[in-house]
Design a protein around this motif. Structure first.
Motif, PDB file in Angstrom:
ATOM      1  N   CYS A  29      -8.373   1.250  -5.673  1.00 37.13           N
ATOM      2  CA  CYS A  29      -7.359   0.738  -6.566  1.00 37.13           C
ATOM      3  C   CYS A  29      -7.969   0.091  -7.912  1.00 37.13           C
ATOM      4  O   CYS A  29      -7.619   0.380  -9.217  1.00 37.13           O
ATOM      5  CB  CYS A  29      -6.589  -0.493  -6.077  1.00 37.13           C
ATOM      6  SG  CYS A  29      -5.718  -0.025  -4.546  1.00 37.13           S
ATOM      7  N   GLU A  68      -5.542   7.239   3.387  1.00 34.61           N
ATOM      8  CA  GLU A  68      -6.710   7.579   4.590  1.00 34.61           C
ATOM      9  C   GLU A  68      -6.273   6.377   5.592  1.00 34.61           C
ATOM     10  O   GLU A  68      -6.694   6.297   6.737  1.00 34.61           O
ATOM     11  CB  GLU A  68      -7.790   7.565   3.938  1.00 34.61           C
ATOM     12  CG  GLU A  68      -8.817   8.374   4.921  1.00 34.61           C
ATOM     13  CD  GLU A  68     -10.335   8.988   4.039  1.00 34.61           C
ATOM     14  OE1 GLU A  68     -11.335   8.263   4.389  1.00 34.61           O
ATOM     15  OE2 GLU A  68      -9.883   9.471   3.121  1.00 34.61           O
ATOM     16  N   TRP A  69      -6.470   5.044   4.840  1.00 33.11           N
ATOM     17  CA  TRP A  69      -6.438   3.986   5.584  1.00 33.11           C
ATOM     18  C   TRP A  69      -4.974   3.758   6.477  1.00 33.11           C
ATOM     19  O   TRP A  69      -5.202   3.545   7.580  1.00 33.11           O
ATOM     20  CB  TRP A  69      -6.442   2.523   4.836  1.00 33.11           C
ATOM     21  CG  TRP A  69      -6.304   1.540   5.441  1.00 33.11           C
ATOM     22  CD1 TRP A  69      -6.991   0.812   6.621  1.00 33.11           C
ATOM     23  CD2 TRP A  69      -5.113   0.534   4.965  1.00 33.11           C
ATOM     24  NE1 TRP A  69      -6.140  -0.480   6.899  1.00 33.11           N
ATOM     25  CE2 TRP A  69      -5.132  -0.641   6.128  1.00 33.11           C
ATOM     26  CE3 TRP A  69      -4.340   0.428   4.235  1.00 33.11           C
ATOM     27  CZ2 TRP A  69      -4.336  -1.648   5.970  1.00 33.11           C
ATOM     28  CZ3 TRP A  69      -3.450  -0.665   3.927  1.00 33.11           C
ATOM     29  CH2 TRP A  69      -3.236  -1.615   4.873  1.00 33.11           C
ATOM     30  N   ARG A  70      -3.996   4.109   5.893  1.00 40.50           N
ATOM     31  CA  ARG A  70      -2.880   4.032   6.545  1.00 40.50           C
ATOM     32  C   ARG A  70      -2.794   5.071   7.756  1.00 40.50           C
ATOM     33  O   ARG A  70      -2.283   4.594   8.977  1.00 40.50           O
ATOM     34  CB  ARG A  70      -1.517   4.187   5.761  1.00 40.50           C
ATOM     35  CG  ARG A  70      -1.402   3.052   4.836  1.00 40.50           C
ATOM     36  CD  ARG A  70      -0.206   3.104   3.942  1.00 40.50           C
ATOM     37  NE  ARG A  70      -0.379   4.341   3.035  1.00 40.50           N
ATOM     38  CZ  ARG A  70       0.819   5.050   2.498  1.00 40.50           C
ATOM     39  NH1 ARG A  70       1.861   4.778   3.267  1.00 40.50           N
ATOM     40  NH2 ARG A  70       0.478   6.029   1.785  1.00 40.50           N
ATOM     41  N   LEU A 126      -3.982   6.360  -2.915  1.00 40.37           N
ATOM     42  CA  LEU A 126      -5.175   5.815  -2.639  1.00 40.37           C
ATOM     43  C   LEU A 126      -5.255   5.192  -1.227  1.00 40.37           C
ATOM     44  O   LEU A 126      -6.523   4.831  -0.523  1.00 40.37           O
ATOM     45  CB  LEU A 126      -5.316   4.541  -3.678  1.00 40.37           C
ATOM     46  CG  LEU A 126      -5.283   5.022  -5.146  1.00 40.37           C
ATOM     47  CD1 LEU A 126      -5.214   3.964  -6.182  1.00 40.37           C
ATOM     48  CD2 LEU A 126      -6.289   6.142  -5.453  1.00 40.37           C
ATOM     49  N   SER A 127      -4.263   4.850  -0.771  1.00 40.79           N
ATOM     50  CA  SER A 127      -4.280   4.079   0.581  1.00 40.79           C
ATOM     51  C   SER A 127      -4.132   4.893   1.926  1.00 40.79           C
ATOM     52  O   SER A 127      -3.985   4.610   2.985  1.00 40.79           O
ATOM     53  CB  SER A 127      -3.184   2.902   0.931  1.00 40.79           C
ATOM     54  OG  SER A 127      -1.808   3.585   0.496  1.00 40.79           O
ATOM     55  N   SER A 144       0.975  -1.183   0.073  1.00 35.53           N
ATOM     56  CA  SER A 144      -0.073  -0.083  -0.077  1.00 35.53           C
ATOM     57  C   SER A 144       0.733   1.443  -0.167  1.00 35.53           C
ATOM     58  O   SER A 144       0.206   2.233  -0.280  1.00 35.53           O
ATOM     59  CB  SER A 144      -0.967   0.085   1.426  1.00 35.53           C
ATOM     60  OG  SER A 144      -0.136   0.309   2.254  1.00 35.53           O
ATOM     61  N   ASN A 162     -12.166   0.439   1.263  1.00 34.08           N
ATOM     62  CA  ASN A 162     -12.442   1.500   0.326  1.00 34.08           C
ATOM     63  C   ASN A 162     -11.176   1.513  -0.399  1.00 34.08           C
ATOM     64  O   ASN A 162     -11.088   1.888  -1.589  1.00 34.08           O
ATOM     65  CB  ASN A 162     -12.530   2.946   1.420  1.00 34.08           C
ATOM     66  CG  ASN A 162     -13.970   2.968   1.709  1.00 34.08           C
ATOM     67  OD1 ASN A 162     -14.881   2.161   1.484  1.00 34.08           O
ATOM     68  ND2 ASN A 162     -14.193   3.667   2.712  1.00 34.08           N
ATOM     69  N   TYR A 163      -9.870   1.518   0.307  1.00 36.98           N
ATOM     70  CA  TYR A 163      -8.657   1.564  -0.296  1.00 36.98           C
ATOM     71  C   TYR A 163      -8.513   0.610  -1.490  1.00 36.98           C
ATOM     72  O   TYR A 163      -8.207   0.771  -2.660  1.00 36.98           O
ATOM     73  CB  TYR A 163      -7.746   1.544   0.646  1.00 36.98           C
ATOM     74  CG  TYR A 163      -6.215   0.801   0.017  1.00 36.98           C
ATOM     75  CD1 TYR A 163      -5.592   1.310  -0.840  1.00 36.98           C
ATOM     76  CD2 TYR A 163      -5.747  -0.200   0.805  1.00 36.98           C
ATOM     77  CE1 TYR A 163      -4.384   0.453  -1.435  1.00 36.98           C
ATOM     78  CE2 TYR A 163      -4.715  -0.855   0.294  1.00 36.98           C
ATOM     79  CZ  TYR A 163      -3.842  -0.531  -0.710  1.00 36.98           C
ATOM     80  OH  TYR A 163      -2.704  -1.115  -1.288  1.00 36.98           O
ATOM     81  N   ARG A 218       0.146   3.198  -5.458  1.00 36.37           N
ATOM     82  CA  ARG A 218      -0.931   2.961  -4.501  1.00 36.37           C
ATOM     83  C   ARG A 218      -0.852   3.962  -3.274  1.00 36.37           C
ATOM     84  O   ARG A 218      -2.031   4.067  -2.554  1.00 36.37           O
ATOM     85  CB  ARG A 218      -0.935   1.608  -3.859  1.00 36.37           C
ATOM     86  CG  ARG A 218      -1.165   0.475  -4.952  1.00 36.37           C
ATOM     87  CD  ARG A 218      -1.191  -0.934  -4.498  1.00 36.37           C
ATOM     88  NE  ARG A 218      -0.821  -1.810  -5.188  1.00 36.37           N
ATOM     89  CZ  ARG A 218      -2.041  -2.530  -5.996  1.00 36.37           C
ATOM     90  NH1 ARG A 218      -3.239  -1.943  -5.379  1.00 36.37           N
ATOM     91  NH2 ARG A 218      -1.834  -3.311  -6.975  1.00 36.37           N
TER      92      ARG A 218
END
Ligand code: GDP
Length: 479
Positions: free
Chosen positions: A206, A173-175, A170-171, A162, A201-202, A167
């Motif tokens: 993708c 927020e999650w990270r 895109l990732s 991620s 969501n991530y 990527r």
């Protein structure tokens, strides 16, 4: 019996299957590919062409008139949803819209009665082959490697991937969310769900992003089937996990437990009950979309294809894979949607697909099964023509672009037939990976109009090289 391993159980199942197969020859054909690769369209067109005696000059049994008839029968498995062939045909023919795509596993049975080509075979005629077509999301196959990974390893790899440049945005927020949780803190359901949602969501981003990145596991996060919202799907990899054991009651312990439940209750049964029983496999890929998006997307497609093919690898000791592959004797890797380019480029597309497939098959150490690669269009939505451009004539494709598609600032209404110069694919597959300048002009077209003959008979669906695919997948079983 409780001491039986999965491998042994499958071996028994397979033997039983072979025994009944001798009396009633059946061929279980798996149709897979990542979402929107063209599985639904492929199956619908194949069945329609078989039922309606389509134009299939390279499908030998049909060409030589040895197929007496093909008809649908009840599928053998009562617990698997039926492939909604009739609905898909109605969408295509009555409304001229593309059918709903594959969201979960489904199957249908077609019985083909044929006359054997050999004198010996004719003594037992008419031959009869039950063709079971099993449609399932390729995303689900990408879960196989998870069986060999514990939660800590899965978490590490997911976080590493991620953070890769393609990527990382895109990732983000999650990270960020994951960086703020303490894996050892007591588990909190709300936090767990938020994290799982951000992770899902991530993964979806993708897929949806214009970079056309292919998928990462867990496959059901994108294609949940009937598992939407269940705890087995409510987990997320956690960052920076040490090699220690998780603390009972901690967030990490809960995530770990759900990850293991996902493997036990979702992944393993899928392979055991479905993939392990297949005889042949077609893997569809959307090469056109990847080529259109540039070298990163092509590389990413190759990576996903490698992982898919690795599921069919032979002789690897250990879980399932050996048994799965021992049964599958032919694998076709096919790029559909060749009707988006002029036939002068079909061989180039095929060369690109061959190259991708060969590299992926090699990297997946695929051996044992016969592997073939092909560029085709299960349904041909365009015709070809030429347009004068000064003193040159340009090869164009003619079709009705879907409403809302745009090219050169023009937006289509979904009703108007238009000629489009799709551009050329690079002459050498290597050029594709070297530069991002080879964008073909890509619009989606409406399905074709079927003409009726004077007798009012509806013709079969037009295609490009579908007959080649059928010859490779079915031909020898109808000999
Ligand atoms: P699935 O997710 O693998 O089941 O994908 P579908 O079979 O639903 O295909 C996704 C979309 O790709 C369709 O809605 C069509 O727009 C397009 N498509 C698939 N196959 C073909 C084809 O042979 N020709 C053309 N022109 N478009 C296709």
């Amino acid at each position: 019996l409780t001491t039986f391993t999965d491998d042994a159980l499958i071996a028994l199942d397979t033997l039983a299957g072979h025994a009944t197969g001798l009396v009633n020859p059946t061929l279980r054909l798996g149709v897979t590919g990542l979402s929107r690769a063209g599985k639904t369209v492929f199956i619908t067109s194949l069945v329609h062409n078989l039922l309606h005696g389509g134009r299939l000059p390279l499908f030998e049994a049909q060409k030589s008139g040895r197929i007496a008839r093909a008809y649908m029968e009840h599928q053998p498995d009562d617990t698997v949803p039926r492939f909604l062939y009739e609905d898909h045909v109605a969408a295509l023919l009555r409304r001229r819209i593309w059918p709903d795509s594959t969201r979960a596993i489904s199957e249908m049975r077609l019985t083909i009665e044929y006359e054997s080509a050999s004198g010996w075979g004719r003594m037992f005629s008419p031959g009869r082959l039950a063709l079971d077509i099993v449609d399932y999301p390729g995303e689900w196959l990408l879960d196989l490697p998870l069986l060999a990974k514990d939660f800590t390893q899965f978490s590490r790899e997911a976080h590493e991937l991620s953070a890769l440049p393609v990527r990382s945005d895109l990732s983000a927020e999650w990270r960020a969310l994951a960086a703020n949780v303490d894996p050892d803190a007591p588990a909190d359901e709300v936090a767990a769900r938020e994290l799982a949602e951000a992770f899902a969501n991530y993964l979806r981003a993708c897929k949806d992003d214009s970079r056309a990145l292919s998928t990462l596991p867990p496959g059901r996060f994108l294609m949940p089937g009937d598992l939407e919202g269940s705890p087995a799907l409510t987990f997320s990899p956690l960052p920076d996990l040490p090699d220690t054991k998780s603390k009972p009651g901690s967030l990490r312990a809960v995530m770990e437990r759900r990850y293991e439940a996902y493997k036990t209750h979702v992944v393993r049964p899928f392979f055991r009950e479905h993939v392990a029983k297949l005889d042949r496999q077609i893997v569809l890929i959307d090469a056109m979309q990847a080529i259109n998006s540039g070298p990163d997307a092509v590389q990413d497609l190759e990576r996903a294809l490698t992982e898919i093919l690795a599921c069919f690898r032979q002789g690897r000791t250990g879980f399932l894979t050996g048994l799965v592959a021992r049964k599958i004797d032919r694998i076709l890797i096919a790029a559909t949607k060749a009707d988006h380019i002029h036939h002068e480029s079909h061989d180039r597309l095929q060369a690109i697909v061959r190259r991708l497939a060969a590299r992926a098959a090699e990297r997946a150490s695929l051996s044992g099964a016969e592997v073939e690669a092909l560029a085709m269009a299960a349904i041909r939505a365009t015709r070809e023509g030429t347009v004068k451009h000064g003193s040159d004539s340009l090869p164009v494709i003619i079709g009705t672009p879907l409403a809302g598609e745009t090219i050169d600032g023009e937006t289509f209404d979904g009703e108007t037939e238009t000629a489009i110069f799709p551009g050329d694919l690079p002459a050498s597959p290597d050029d594709l990976l070297a530069s991002s300048n080879n964008q073909i002009r890509f619009v989606r077209f409406r399905p074709p109009k079927l003409e009726q003959t004077a007798e009012g008979v509806t013709l079969s669906l037009p295609h490009i090289r579908l007959d080649r695919a059928m010859q490779f997948l079915l031909g020898d079983r109808l000999a």
